[in-house]
Design a protein around this motif. Structure first.
Motif, mmCIF file in Angstrom:
data_model
loop_
_atom_site.group_PDB
_atom_site.id
_atom_site.type_symbol
_atom_site.label_atom_id
_atom_site.label_comp_id
_atom_site.label_asym_id
_atom_site.label_seq_id
_atom_site.Cartn_x
_atom_site.Cartn_y
_atom_site.Cartn_z
ATOM 1 N N LEU A 71 36.253 44.684 44.913
ATOM 2 C CA LEU A 71 34.789 44.626 44.853
ATOM 3 C C LEU A 71 34.299 43.251 44.415
ATOM 4 O O LEU A 71 33.103 43.000 44.370
ATOM 5 C CB LEU A 71 34.251 45.692 43.897
ATOM 6 C CG LEU A 71 34.366 47.132 44.371
ATOM 7 C CD1 LEU A 71 33.956 48.087 43.255
ATOM 8 C CD2 LEU A 71 33.516 47.365 45.617
ATOM 9 N N GLY A 72 35.226 42.375 44.065
ATOM 10 C CA GLY A 72 34.857 41.024 43.675
ATOM 11 C C GLY A 72 34.825 40.779 42.181
ATOM 12 O O GLY A 72 34.405 39.722 41.730
ATOM 13 N N MET A 73 35.265 41.751 41.390
ATOM 14 C CA MET A 73 35.275 41.580 39.934
ATOM 15 C C MET A 73 36.554 40.884 39.494
ATOM 16 O O MET A 73 37.591 41.013 40.134
ATOM 17 C CB MET A 73 35.174 42.941 39.246
ATOM 18 C CG MET A 73 33.895 43.660 39.533
ATOM 19 S SD MET A 73 33.873 45.239 38.671
ATOM 20 C CE MET A 73 32.378 45.925 39.339
ATOM 21 N N CYS A 77 31.372 39.922 37.252
ATOM 22 C CA CYS A 77 31.698 40.281 35.875
ATOM 23 C C CYS A 77 33.219 40.362 35.677
ATOM 24 O O CYS A 77 33.986 40.472 36.625
ATOM 25 C CB CYS A 77 31.017 41.576 35.467
ATOM 26 S SG CYS A 77 31.679 43.046 36.222
ATOM 27 N N HIS A 78 33.641 40.279 34.435
ATOM 28 C CA HIS A 78 35.052 40.364 34.081
ATOM 29 C C HIS A 78 35.291 41.737 33.468
ATOM 30 O O HIS A 78 34.629 42.115 32.513
ATOM 31 C CB HIS A 78 35.405 39.260 33.084
ATOM 32 C CG HIS A 78 36.862 39.211 32.765
ATOM 33 N ND1 HIS A 78 37.363 38.412 31.783
ATOM 34 C CD2 HIS A 78 37.921 39.853 33.294
ATOM 35 C CE1 HIS A 78 38.673 38.565 31.719
ATOM 36 N NE2 HIS A 78 39.033 39.436 32.624
ATOM 37 N N SER A 104 31.820 46.760 48.509
ATOM 38 C CA SER A 104 30.809 47.810 48.614
ATOM 39 C C SER A 104 29.418 47.230 48.820
ATOM 40 O O SER A 104 28.988 46.336 48.107
ATOM 41 C CB SER A 104 30.822 48.666 47.348
ATOM 42 O OG SER A 104 29.780 49.603 47.396
ATOM 43 N N LYS A 105 28.721 47.750 49.825
ATOM 44 C CA LYS A 105 27.357 47.298 50.101
ATOM 45 C C LYS A 105 26.369 47.867 49.093
ATOM 46 O O LYS A 105 25.290 47.338 48.900
ATOM 47 C CB LYS A 105 26.962 47.727 51.515
ATOM 48 C CG LYS A 105 27.794 47.043 52.570
ATOM 49 C CD LYS A 105 27.472 47.572 53.947
ATOM 50 C CE LYS A 105 28.397 46.909 54.940
ATOM 51 N NZ LYS A 105 29.005 47.817 55.844
ATOM 52 N N ASN A 106 26.743 48.976 48.437
ATOM 53 C CA ASN A 106 25.844 49.643 47.496
ATOM 54 C C ASN A 106 26.001 49.144 46.063
ATOM 55 O O ASN A 106 25.302 49.587 45.185
ATOM 56 C CB ASN A 106 26.078 51.155 47.522
ATOM 57 C CG ASN A 106 25.799 51.737 48.886
ATOM 58 O OD1 ASN A 106 24.907 51.287 49.592
ATOM 59 N ND2 ASN A 106 26.579 52.722 49.266
ATOM 60 N N MET A 107 26.917 48.227 45.827
ATOM 61 C CA MET A 107 27.179 47.764 44.471
ATOM 62 C C MET A 107 26.111 46.770 44.032
ATOM 63 O O MET A 107 25.665 45.927 44.814
ATOM 64 C CB MET A 107 28.548 47.093 44.412
ATOM 65 C CG MET A 107 28.975 46.750 43.018
ATOM 66 S SD MET A 107 30.688 46.227 43.047
ATOM 67 C CE MET A 107 30.533 44.654 42.266
ATOM 68 N N ASP A 108 25.703 46.880 42.795
ATOM 69 C CA ASP A 108 24.739 45.952 42.211
ATOM 70 C C ASP A 108 25.345 44.541 42.270
ATOM 71 O O ASP A 108 26.425 44.312 41.722
ATOM 72 C CB ASP A 108 24.486 46.364 40.763
ATOM 73 C CG ASP A 108 23.480 45.482 40.046
ATOM 74 O OD1 ASP A 108 23.257 44.334 40.489
ATOM 75 O OD2 ASP A 108 22.932 45.937 39.040
ATOM 76 N N PRO A 109 24.692 43.598 42.925
ATOM 77 C CA PRO A 109 25.250 42.242 43.082
ATOM 78 C C PRO A 109 25.572 41.556 41.757
ATOM 79 O O PRO A 109 26.470 40.733 41.692
ATOM 80 C CB PRO A 109 24.157 41.478 43.829
ATOM 81 C CG PRO A 109 23.289 42.517 44.440
ATOM 82 C CD PRO A 109 23.411 43.744 43.590
#
Length: 114
Positions: free
Chosen positions: A33-35, A12-13, A2-7
């Motif tokens: 999302l990369g979590m 975070c886990h 997501s481009k709108n997600m807080d980097p």
């Protein structure tokens, strides 16, 4: 991703409690999302070797927590699976259900088309 997600959230886990339909889908979406995601489930896997070696057949267990159930997939569910990139794989194993049957004690079965 997501481009709108807080980097700051990307690394975070997250712990997801419950490996049912919603929990596993949520875990998949968060991982995309990369979590980092850990799923916790209190029930054992009904497909494990212990169940099968005890003469059990998947979906025919005496344990109510291990019985197979039929699942209907709605348009909203299909959209969620599509977003997670899992719709195609799920649909390869799906069986079309054109209707449902309503069972009422003392009454004839009623078939309702979808």
């Amino acid at each position: 991703q997501s481009k709108n997600m807080d980097p700051s959230l990307r690394d975070c886990h997250v712990c997801v409690v419950g490996a049912g339909l919603s929990g596993t889908l949520m875990a998949l979406l968060l991982a995309k999302l990369g979590m980092r995601v850990t799923i916790y489930e209190k029930r054992t896997d009904s497909r494990d070797a212990g169940e099968a070696s005890a003469g059990g057949v998947f979906g025919r267990s005496e344990s109510t927590t291990k019985r197979s159930i039929n699942l209907a997939l709605s348009e909203r569910g299909m959209q969620a699976l599509k977003e997670a990139g899992a719709l195609e794989a799920v649909m390869k194993q799906a069986i079309r259900m054109p209707c449902r049957v309503i069972h009422t004690p003392g009454s004839p079965e009623v078939m309702q088309m979808y």
